[in-house]
Design an enzyme around this catalytic site. Sequence first.
Site, PDB file in Angstrom:
ATOM      1  CE  LYS A  79      -7.167 -16.355   0.987  1.00  0.00           C
ATOM      2  NZ  LYS A  79      -7.579 -17.754   0.111  1.00  0.00           N
ATOM      3  CB  SER A 154      -4.804 -20.469   0.771  1.00  0.00           C
ATOM      4  OG  SER A 154      -6.113 -20.039   0.156  1.00  0.00           O
ATOM      5  CB  SER A 178      -8.609 -22.049  -0.081  1.00  0.00           C
ATOM      6  OG  SER A 178      -7.588 -22.601  -0.748  1.00  0.00           O
TER       7      SER A 178
END
Lengths: 485, 476
Positions: A79, A154, A178
């Site tokens: 990420k 997210s 998330s």
Amino acid sequence: MKLYEMTLKEASEKIKKQEITALELTQSILDRIKEVEPKVDSYITITEEEALNRAKEIDEKIKAGEEVSVLAGIPMAVKDNICTDGVKTTCASKMLENFVPPYDATVVKKLNAAGAIMVGKTNMDEFAMGSSTENSYLKKTKNPWDLNKVPGGSSGGSAAAVAAGQAFYALGSDTGGSVKQPAALTGLVGLRPTYGRISRYGLIAFGSSLDQVGIFTKDVTDCAIVLRELAGKDKMDGTSAEVEVADYEKHLDKDMSNIKIGIPKEYFVEGIDADVKKAVLDGVEKLKELGATVKEVSLPHTDSAIATYYVLAPSEASSNLARFDGIRYGYRAEGYDSLEGLYTKTRTEGFGDEVKRRIMIGTYALSAGYYDAYYKKALKVRTLIKKDFVDAFEDVDVIIAPTAPNVAFNIGEKTSDPMAMYMEDACTIPSCLAGVPGMSIPCGFKDGLPIGMQIIGNYFDEATMLKVAHAFESVTEFKDQRAKL
Amino acid sequence: MGDKILIGLEIHAELLTNTKIFCGCKNEFGADVNTNCCPVCLGLPGSLPVLNERVLDFAITAGLSFNCKIARNTKMDRKNYFYPDLTKAYQISQYDIPLCYDGYIEVEAEDGSAKKIGIERIHIEEDTGKSLHDATGDTLLDYNRGGVPLIEIVSRPDMNSPKEAYQFLEKLKEVLLFTNISDVKMEQGSLRCDVNVNVIKEDGRKSNIVELKNLNSFKAALKAMEYEVIRHNELLAKGENTVRETRRWDDSQNKTISMRSKESVQDYRYFPEPDVVDINLTEEYVNDIKNKLPELPDDKRKRFMKEYSLPEYDAKVLTTSKEISNYFEEMISKFSDAKMISNWIMTELLRRVNDEGITLDDVKFDKDAFVYLLKVISEGKINNNAGKKVFREMFETGKKPENIIKEKGLIQIQDEGAIKEIVVGILNDNLQSVEDYKNGKDRALGFLVGQVMKASKGKANPQMVNKLIIDIMKNM
Ligand SMILES: [Zn+2]
């Protein structure tokens, strides 16, 4: 079967037996990225050259007969809020669009040491704020199961990358859900460990007391493997815990006779889709058939969790994001006439709406005169929420609930309604506030979209949580379903 | 009761730990700009602070030395504000639960009695970087100092004169030096002092509190306080009042100058630092530090006066630093005349060390050599003046005193017969002076002694010379 369709474990075995090379494996992932990335938009940065070079190195080691880790030669994704030395780490923000960290996050260091091959950095909601990955400054990621739907957030980019076969596994981050929520929406196994289990060093902070690095995999075994590699005390993170790390993979079996499952009545109320509810409860039945006992538990402060979270996380975020001021790195506005002007203009132009919204909420909640009414009160409620879980785990080994209230929603559907978006994390936030580990595994489908079952474990007892997940997985076929692209 | 002055102090002292408070970077002064920096002390995204335990040791040592209580359960907090030399836009500090609290420092009040000045709190925090302004008006930033550990010591407004405040600072400095907590160099910024001053008139009228900042020496602090007290009194006498503001001392103009008004109170939005785990101290941990505390200057001073019968002045000078008091005590373990050692340390050794701007460690001769010198002087083998000559050469060259004495032929002539011979010769050559002395001109004796000393090249024992001249003249 295409190479990219394998699990991490299958790929690893083939590499070790020298049936395939890391280079072939990496090339297949890179080809897959080329093929589907235009549709899915999982990645912000693709590190093709570095990945191929590393794959060659690993192949040489294996050829030389060197002992290598299970992760050696396996392509994965990170990420874009996890720092990578020499590789842009943007947090999907204009603010950090060109930021290149001079150091690796501890998790990245560990993966590199294990011979993992990073193929790229994945898209996300800006600074990890959001539940759909629509808040990215750079691009919108689509759900591989239906390109009109969101992948969740997210860590939507990481979830989509694994679901689309663009990586064997991916790292995400989880503050209030998330990892778990996008895992549910993309039909993956997503794990958030106990707070302190995995080092946060190098994870760009959103809410420090909540943030954890999480893992996306295709199945539970892969998840257990990656967790073992990442977990453990890190001297660079004072909040990481000195607690023994088990060989999780070895704990995976189907024997549920000693397992007590708690069903929290507060999680099966209005707002949760009926089909989601049914899929989760059917899943619990499956575990019962394997010998688990099931009882209802109560987590009485569940309905205060969202309010508590949306005071605490933005408060910490308002402080954590204050360093993005245009002075030392990142975006700097042009045409300012004072220091104050430089700060204001830079932050006005550099941050997106959701980030600004939370900075303002947090600044307000911490300011003199409001601190007691908001921040301090939220801390107290958090203590009560923690106690709920501590009490519940007196009686049960794991708690099972839906991960998300519904399956993946349409792109654009909730962007103008922040409150509706915040409700997406209603099922995941309480356990995050408590700091207990949690994971999501696929447990059904609705209209062709995956449904996630959330398994919450006791503090530092990821082993039991994974064991239950694995038992469920081994008697169902959801994990074998792949998004068709 | 007359007018009353109220003075409170806030002191920041940089701690002498090897590394910074939250990372492994070197804590040193004077390195090239931005060379002692890492992602942590630069506050780069993703970096995390890890508390250096030595900082706790140092701060607790300070707390215990200043008679503070030590909080067993405390935490770090964030103090949020924007400033370019603050890398994270917050400073990790302590807010509502300081590590040390409720202490005091004893000073001598105006009436000579002992007075306790309260210390409200001592807490730990990180230092900020430094802004440098170049000739073109650009601001450059040096983050070497960012993350250097600090203690902030906050006194109660218990000081009723600038002199008391000055003493407080002196005592504080001594203890910090003795315990090796800080090098307390104001000119290098390792000790920084802010002063709050106001005056209450006999009739109850009060001046507003004024804060004095940027004081770069204790002398400047003293002058600034004295200046402010006069200014407050003058304004109150005119029926006016001071502005609640921050002022700085201007050394060249010898006055304080307004920096900024204090009206806009900054909201620091303090909250508990989530990246640093709470600090929970065991009794054992605190006791261990307590047991390792060195003898503090006040105690040492009292002991020196008692054990070695030294005057207070000497005891004070000898306890101004650990190095000096150690030097003295090592000397006294080899030679028992405390007053003689004290005199020589104060007048010869320290004067020369200070003149040269060196430390006691840099002195070229060892203590055994110094002791040898004091012994031969006290035994009368060389006289005091010769001793000073020997000392000078020892100090400059590091040569052994016995060699210097031999080379320069400084051993006193103790042989009465030999001295008598010289005396008789001088007296016979200076009959007029003998006559003068007999007629009551005492000065003549001095002249004759001088002549004898000259003839003996300074080596004759002066007491003996004196005695012999008088004896022989009686019979002339
Ligand atoms: Zn550093």
